[in-house]
Design a protein around this motif. Structure first.
Motif, PDB file in Angstrom:
ATOM      1  N   GLU A 118      12.840  -5.464  -2.311  1.00 51.30           N
ATOM      2  CA  GLU A 118      11.952  -4.260  -3.273  1.00 51.30           C
ATOM      3  C   GLU A 118      12.401  -3.970  -4.245  1.00 51.30           C
ATOM      4  N   ASP A 148      17.194  -4.795  -6.380  1.00 49.84           N
ATOM      5  CA  ASP A 148      17.112  -6.049  -7.073  1.00 49.84           C
ATOM      6  C   ASP A 148      17.746  -7.184  -6.704  1.00 49.84           C
ATOM      7  N   ASP A 164       7.646 -13.125  -6.843  1.00 51.04           N
ATOM      8  CA  ASP A 164       6.500 -12.290  -7.607  1.00 51.04           C
ATOM      9  C   ASP A 164       7.188 -11.518  -7.721  1.00 51.04           C
TER      10      ASP A 164
HETATM   11  N1  SAH Z   1       3.462 -10.020  -4.227  1.00 50.89           N
HETATM   12  C1  SAH Z   1       2.780  -8.711  -4.058  1.00 50.89           C
HETATM   13  C2  SAH Z   1       3.058  -7.833  -5.465  1.00 50.89           C
HETATM   14  C3  SAH Z   1       4.344  -7.734  -6.598  1.00 50.89           C
HETATM   15  S1  SAH Z   1       4.323  -6.951  -7.671  1.00 50.89           S
HETATM   16  C4  SAH Z   1       1.714  -8.369  -3.520  1.00 50.89           C
HETATM   17  O1  SAH Z   1       1.653  -9.459  -3.030  1.00 50.89           O
HETATM   18  O2  SAH Z   1       1.774  -7.288  -3.254  1.00 50.89           O
HETATM   19  C5  SAH Z   1       5.682  -6.934  -8.461  1.00 50.89           C
HETATM   20  C6  SAH Z   1       7.594  -6.072  -7.546  1.00 50.89           C
HETATM   21  O3  SAH Z   1       8.239  -7.154  -8.255  1.00 50.89           O
HETATM   22  C7  SAH Z   1       7.034  -4.752  -7.971  1.00 50.89           C
HETATM   23  O4  SAH Z   1       6.460  -3.864  -6.770  1.00 50.89           O
HETATM   24  C8  SAH Z   1       8.340  -4.571  -8.158  1.00 50.89           C
HETATM   25  O5  SAH Z   1       9.095  -3.426  -8.346  1.00 50.89           O
HETATM   26  C9  SAH Z   1       9.112  -5.966  -7.971  1.00 50.89           C
HETATM   27  N2  SAH Z   1      10.062  -6.601  -8.768  1.00 50.89           N
HETATM   28  C10 SAH Z   1       9.885  -6.480  -9.923  1.00 50.89           C
HETATM   29  N3  SAH Z   1      11.331  -7.137  -9.724  1.00 50.89           N
HETATM   30  C11 SAH Z   1      12.197  -6.534  -9.047  1.00 50.89           C
HETATM   31  C12 SAH Z   1      13.378  -7.149  -9.143  1.00 50.89           C
HETATM   32  N4  SAH Z   1      13.974  -7.583  -9.508  1.00 50.89           N
HETATM   33  N5  SAH Z   1      13.990  -7.598  -7.129  1.00 50.89           N
HETATM   34  C13 SAH Z   1      13.333  -6.384  -7.241  1.00 50.89           C
HETATM   35  N6  SAH Z   1      11.643  -6.116  -6.781  1.00 50.89           N
HETATM   36  C14 SAH Z   1      10.890  -6.558  -8.207  1.00 50.89           C
END
Ligand code: SAH
Length: 260
Positions: A118, A148, A164
């Motif tokens: 995350e 990331d 996601d």
């Molecule tokens: N599946 C989760 C919701 C995810 S929302 C649930 O059920 O609660 C999407 C998340 O992905 C966000 O917190 C965002 O900060 C993270 N995110 C987006 N791009 C990302 C990346 N490149 N690397 C890591 N995290 C990322």
């Protein structure tokens, strides 16, 4: 969770000082501590409540969230399509509010492991607080990394990868070497355009088989004497689940490509 006779439910955290304040009186929570699940209790105005532990899905739909979440109906089927089970080592990204993490932790059990990537520290904090408030993690089966995932995957020997985030196809180049051959990747996307791009990019690598996209529609039923019919309201859309299975691709040099 306190259930009232009208079918409403109220989620509370048991404590010695607090009460549930209902328009039909207050319920003192201290009276429930140490009682069996299913205990009935009356409010100060005589209203009867039943105390039970929330299901994981009851909890997830009410816990604090700052992101969209993977809905329980989708999380349940994702476990089938990506074949996630006890003992698996699963990489999840992003972690968001931790809704899917809780479902994954339950699926992999204490012998398995969920590793979450995350990029935002505030989401890691929220997810950890949600997961621990439910008692969702067991010793050593959860690891969250502030990373990331578009920059790469530092973990190896993964059985499953669940994505996601907005551009799941950006993760595809990192999967060989991290996800074991035969392992599944799943991408949850609100838009079918995202699902389509993920499918096309996965196919173009020629490293995946069983590429499938699904959505889950659930219709509850109202059953009351002769009134037996579908519920009038249903959730029309949450997201699409695309899955694909990584194979040991033959080397490009040795591949026999038949003309179309
Ligand atoms: N599946 C989760 C919701 C995810 S929302 C649930 O059920 O609660 C999407 C998340 O992905 C966000 O917190 C965002 O900060 C993270 N995110 C987006 N791009 C990302 C990346 N490149 N690397 C890591 N995290 C990322």
């Amino acid at each position: 969770m306190l259930l009232d006779p009208d079918g409403k439910s109220f989620m509370v955290r048991l404590s010695e000082q607090d009460s549930l304040h209902h328009h039909k009186g207050a319920v003192r929570l201290v009276d429930l501590i140490g009682q069996a699940e299913g205990t009935e209790i009356r409010s100060t105005q005589g209203r009867l409540f039943t105390a039970v532990r929330p299901r994981l899905m009851d909890y997830v739909l009410r816990m604090p969230r700052k992101s969209g979440i993977v809905y329980p109906k989708d999380a349940a089927q994702l476990m089938n399509w990506a074949d996630i089970g006890p003992g698996h080592r699963v990489l999840e990204s992003g972690v968001g509010s931790g809704a899917l993490t809780l479902a994954l932790l339950r699926a992999v059990g204490e012998r398995g492991q969920v590793i979450g990537y995350e990029q935002r520290a505030d989401f890691i904090e929220l997810a950890l607080s949600n997961i621990h408030a439910f008692g969702g993690a067991q010793a050593g089966n959860l690891l969250l990394r502030e990373r990331d995932i578009y920059e790469g995957i530092v973990d190896t020997e993964l059985d499953r990868v669940v994505l996601d985030l907005a551009e799941p196809w950006q993760v595809l180049p990192y999967l060989p070497g991290a996800l074991r051959p035969g392992g599944w990747v799943a991408a949850y996307t609100p838009s079918i355009i995202q699902a389509s791009q993920f499918v096309e990019e996965a196919r173009a690598t020629r490293k995946y088989v069983q590429v499938e996209t699904h959505e889950v529609l659930i219709r509850g039923w109202h059953i009351d004497a002769v009134a037996v019919r579908p519920e009038q309201h249903m959730v029309g859309h949450t997201g699409f689940v695309t899955v694909a299975r990584l194979i040991c691709a033959a080397s490009e040099a040795g591949r026999q490509v038949r003309p179309a």
